[in-house]
Design a protein around this motif. Sequence first.
Motif, PDB file in Angstrom:
ATOM      1  N   PRO A   1       0.818  -1.225   0.000  1.00  0.00           N
ATOM      2  CA  PRO A   1       0.000   0.000   0.000  1.00  0.00           C
ATOM      3  C   PRO A   1       0.844   1.264   0.000  1.00  0.00           C
ATOM      4  CG  PRO A   1      -0.809  -1.569   1.627  1.00  0.00           C
ATOM      5  CD  PRO A   1       0.514  -2.087   1.156  1.00  0.00           C
ATOM      6  N   GLY A   2       2.025   1.225   0.643  1.00  0.00           N
ATOM      7  CA  GLY A   2       2.900   2.393   0.674  1.00  0.00           C
ATOM      8  C   GLY A   2       2.310   3.536   1.477  1.00  0.00           C
ATOM      9  N   PHE A   3       2.519   4.757   0.976  1.00  0.00           N
ATOM     10  CA  PHE A   3       2.058   5.949   1.696  1.00  0.00           C
ATOM     11  C   PHE A   3       0.533   6.035   1.649  1.00  0.00           C
ATOM     12  CE2 PHE A   3       0.876  10.404   2.038  1.00  0.00           C
ATOM     13  CZ  PHE A   3       1.553  10.766   3.195  1.00  0.00           C
ATOM     14  N   LEU A   4      -0.079   6.229   2.805  1.00  0.00           N
ATOM     15  CA  LEU A   4      -1.537   6.307   2.923  1.00  0.00           C
ATOM     16  C   LEU A   4      -1.904   7.380   3.932  1.00  0.00           C
ATOM     17  CD1 LEU A   4      -2.384   2.490   3.261  1.00  0.00           C
ATOM     18  CD2 LEU A   4      -2.823   3.907   1.242  1.00  0.00           C
ATOM     19  N   PRO A   5      -3.128   7.911   3.863  1.00  0.00           N
ATOM     20  CA  PRO A   5      -3.599   8.817   4.914  1.00  0.00           C
ATOM     21  C   PRO A   5      -3.623   8.108   6.267  1.00  0.00           C
ATOM     22  CG  PRO A   5      -5.036   8.912   2.992  1.00  0.00           C
ATOM     23  CD  PRO A   5      -4.105   7.754   2.780  1.00  0.00           C
ATOM     24  N   ALA A   6      -3.581   8.888   7.332  1.00  0.00           N
ATOM     25  CA  ALA A   6      -3.491   8.323   8.674  1.00  0.00           C
ATOM     26  C   ALA A   6      -4.639   7.370   8.985  1.00  0.00           C
ATOM     27  CB  ALA A   6      -3.433   9.449   9.708  1.00  0.00           C
ATOM     28  N   ALA A   7      -5.844   7.712   8.569  1.00  0.00           N
ATOM     29  CA  ALA A   7      -6.995   6.856   8.868  1.00  0.00           C
ATOM     30  C   ALA A   7      -6.860   5.487   8.203  1.00  0.00           C
ATOM     31  CB  ALA A   7      -8.288   7.538   8.420  1.00  0.00           C
ATOM     32  N   GLU A   8      -6.298   5.444   6.993  1.00  0.00           N
ATOM     33  CA  GLU A   8      -6.129   4.165   6.311  1.00  0.00           C
ATOM     34  C   GLU A   8      -4.993   3.351   6.935  1.00  0.00           C
ATOM     35  OE1 GLU A   8      -6.241   4.191   1.998  1.00  0.00           O
ATOM     36  OE2 GLU A   8      -7.215   6.156   2.037  1.00  0.00           O
ATOM     37  N   ILE A   9      -3.927   4.027   7.356  1.00  0.00           N
ATOM     38  CA  ILE A   9      -2.865   3.323   8.091  1.00  0.00           C
ATOM     39  C   ILE A   9      -3.457   2.675   9.333  1.00  0.00           C
ATOM     40  CG2 ILE A   9      -0.773   3.622   9.467  1.00  0.00           C
ATOM     41  CD1 ILE A   9      -0.057   3.829   6.621  1.00  0.00           C
ATOM     42  N   SER A  10      -4.256   3.426  10.083  1.00  0.00           N
ATOM     43  CA  SER A  10      -4.872   2.893  11.299  1.00  0.00           C
ATOM     44  C   SER A  10      -5.755   1.690  10.986  1.00  0.00           C
ATOM     45  CB  SER A  10      -5.691   3.989  11.991  1.00  0.00           C
ATOM     46  OG  SER A  10      -6.338   3.484  13.138  1.00  0.00           O
ATOM     47  N   HIS A  11      -6.489   1.754   9.888  1.00  0.00           N
ATOM     48  CA  HIS A  11      -7.347   0.635   9.483  1.00  0.00           C
ATOM     49  C   HIS A  11      -6.503  -0.623   9.237  1.00  0.00           C
ATOM     50  CE1 HIS A  11     -10.758  -1.352   7.471  1.00  0.00           C
ATOM     51  NE2 HIS A  11      -9.869  -1.803   6.600  1.00  0.00           N
ATOM     52  N   HIS A  12      -5.380  -0.482   8.541  1.00  0.00           N
ATOM     53  CA  HIS A  12      -4.520  -1.635   8.270  1.00  0.00           C
ATOM     54  C   HIS A  12      -3.904  -2.172   9.568  1.00  0.00           C
ATOM     55  CE1 HIS A  12      -4.558  -2.010   3.926  1.00  0.00           C
ATOM     56  NE2 HIS A  12      -4.417  -0.700   3.804  1.00  0.00           N
ATOM     57  N   LEU A  13      -3.487  -1.289  10.466  1.00  0.00           N
ATOM     58  CA  LEU A  13      -2.911  -1.749  11.731  1.00  0.00           C
ATOM     59  C   LEU A  13      -3.956  -2.493  12.559  1.00  0.00           C
ATOM     60  CD1 LEU A  13      -0.701   1.315  12.791  1.00  0.00           C
ATOM     61  CD2 LEU A  13       0.011  -0.789  11.640  1.00  0.00           C
ATOM     62  N   ALA A  14      -5.196  -2.024  12.514  1.00  0.00           N
ATOM     63  CA  ALA A  14      -6.263  -2.688  13.269  1.00  0.00           C
ATOM     64  C   ALA A  14      -6.554  -4.083  12.742  1.00  0.00           C
ATOM     65  CB  ALA A  14      -7.533  -1.833  13.245  1.00  0.00           C
ATOM     66  N   GLN A  15      -6.242  -4.339  11.463  1.00  0.00           N
ATOM     67  CA  GLN A  15      -6.468  -5.654  10.865  1.00  0.00           C
ATOM     68  C   GLN A  15      -5.315  -6.625  11.089  1.00  0.00           C
ATOM     69  OE1 GLN A  15      -7.341  -4.702   6.681  1.00  0.00           O
ATOM     70  NE2 GLN A  15      -9.321  -5.680   7.007  1.00  0.00           N
ATOM     71  N   ALA A  16      -4.185  -6.125  11.530  1.00  0.00           N
ATOM     72  CA  ALA A  16      -2.968  -6.933  11.558  1.00  0.00           C
ATOM     73  C   ALA A  16      -2.887  -7.826  12.792  1.00  0.00           C
ATOM     74  CB  ALA A  16      -1.744  -6.021  11.489  1.00  0.00           C
ATOM     75  N   ASP A  17      -2.012  -8.835  12.695  1.00  0.00           N
ATOM     76  CA  ASP A  17      -1.720  -9.720  13.823  1.00  0.00           C
ATOM     77  C   ASP A  17      -0.404  -9.364  14.507  1.00  0.00           C
ATOM     78  OD1 ASP A  17      -3.860 -11.903  13.602  1.00  0.00           O
ATOM     79  OD2 ASP A  17      -3.039 -11.848  11.563  1.00  0.00           O
ATOM     80  N   LEU A  18       0.505  -8.732  13.759  1.00  0.00           N
ATOM     81  CA  LEU A  18       1.851  -8.512  14.268  1.00  0.00           C
ATOM     82  C   LEU A  18       2.463  -7.300  13.578  1.00  0.00           C
ATOM     83  CD1 LEU A  18       4.359  -9.700  15.903  1.00  0.00           C
ATOM     84  CD2 LEU A  18       4.964 -10.869  13.764  1.00  0.00           C
TER      85      LEU A  18
END
Length: 392
Positions: free
Chosen positions: A271-288
């Motif tokens: 995904p590379g560079f993303l707005p903060a809200a989208e970064i947060s969305h990806h982090l919320a989906q992650a396991d590690l």
Amino acid sequence: MGSGIVFICGSLEPGRDGVGDYTRRLATVLQRAGNRVHLIALYDKQVARPLPEVQIEGDSSVTTLRLPYATSVAERLRHLQEEVDAFDPAWISLQYVPHAFNKYGLPLGLLYTLHKLRTAAAWHIMFHELWITPSSALDLKQQLIATLEHRAVSWLIGTGLRPQVIHTHLPAYARRLLVKGATALPLPLFANIDRRTTETPARPAGTFRAVFFSQLSAPPAVTDFLQQLYRQLAARGEHLEIYLLGGGPDKVARAAGELSAALPGVTVRTPGFLPAAEISHHLAQADLGITPVLHHEIGKSGTVAAFLTHRLPVAAPVVTDRTPSFFLPELNAAVLTQYSEAEFQRARSAAAALDTGLISASRIAASLAADLTAAQPDRPVRSRTTPATLTE
């Protein structure tokens, strides 16, 4: 006696300087609590002339002065003296990174300027960095720079500024400062991306998602860790996905190539560079969350703080020093350096139970205010828990 705090850092270009962004956010939190604040960038590489401006941080604004990197020593001192005289602070907080004040990490101009500054304010130093560690005893240039950086720190904490309060993010730095006779208090780092949702978004079953954020390199210790993780997941029929968040296209492509070559059975998404809200969305989906930052230095990483704010366990497999990453044991408990299922489950449980308020900007600003006030009760700094009568 004056009031309020002047913060001094290297640069204040929003989004281009991590310490500048940290300083601005910390200052605005203190300002919302009722304190006067003012920011000065002494060596700003992004401006061509002295620039007084109001900068925005969230729903707050803060006054700043940005001086160009190429400003002469005499002009820099003149501007700084005028700003300090006009603001008349109770405290001056130096946000110290040697390379922020000199491209070689030799901040002699800074030391001269601070030595000549006339002020009755009490000094605070936040040591984000101390000195370089030479990669080889045979590298005479690095050895010389390290020696001079050591002396710069000794001057700052000794007869140069005589700071009333010293903070650092890292236990390793606190130990090094103690050897020099200075006691550094702990001050955690808040995340550079706050959690934007309380829900965990759905994702495909049978998939384990690991994320890099901003720090995208994959040294051998990182690829070894991921290979161990991949084998464990494959043995139970799960698939490993690696997401590369943040960073420019070239940086992302280089990291993706390294990881794909080392882990041919893994899906690498970019995904590379993303707005903060989208970064947060990806982090919320992650396991590690995984980082190539040295294990004992992840306490000064805003991206690692973002992992923890999203209650992600953190893999920090690059170990050169066994000093703990954080001052707080509950943060250390959420970190693992080698992959095993037992270690991962331990770290995941610790991350899930983490009180993320410990690394919130408001809690950290309150800790700073409390430490400054305790050191100099006649120069109180208000936090949200401080009675209003203490601000005058």
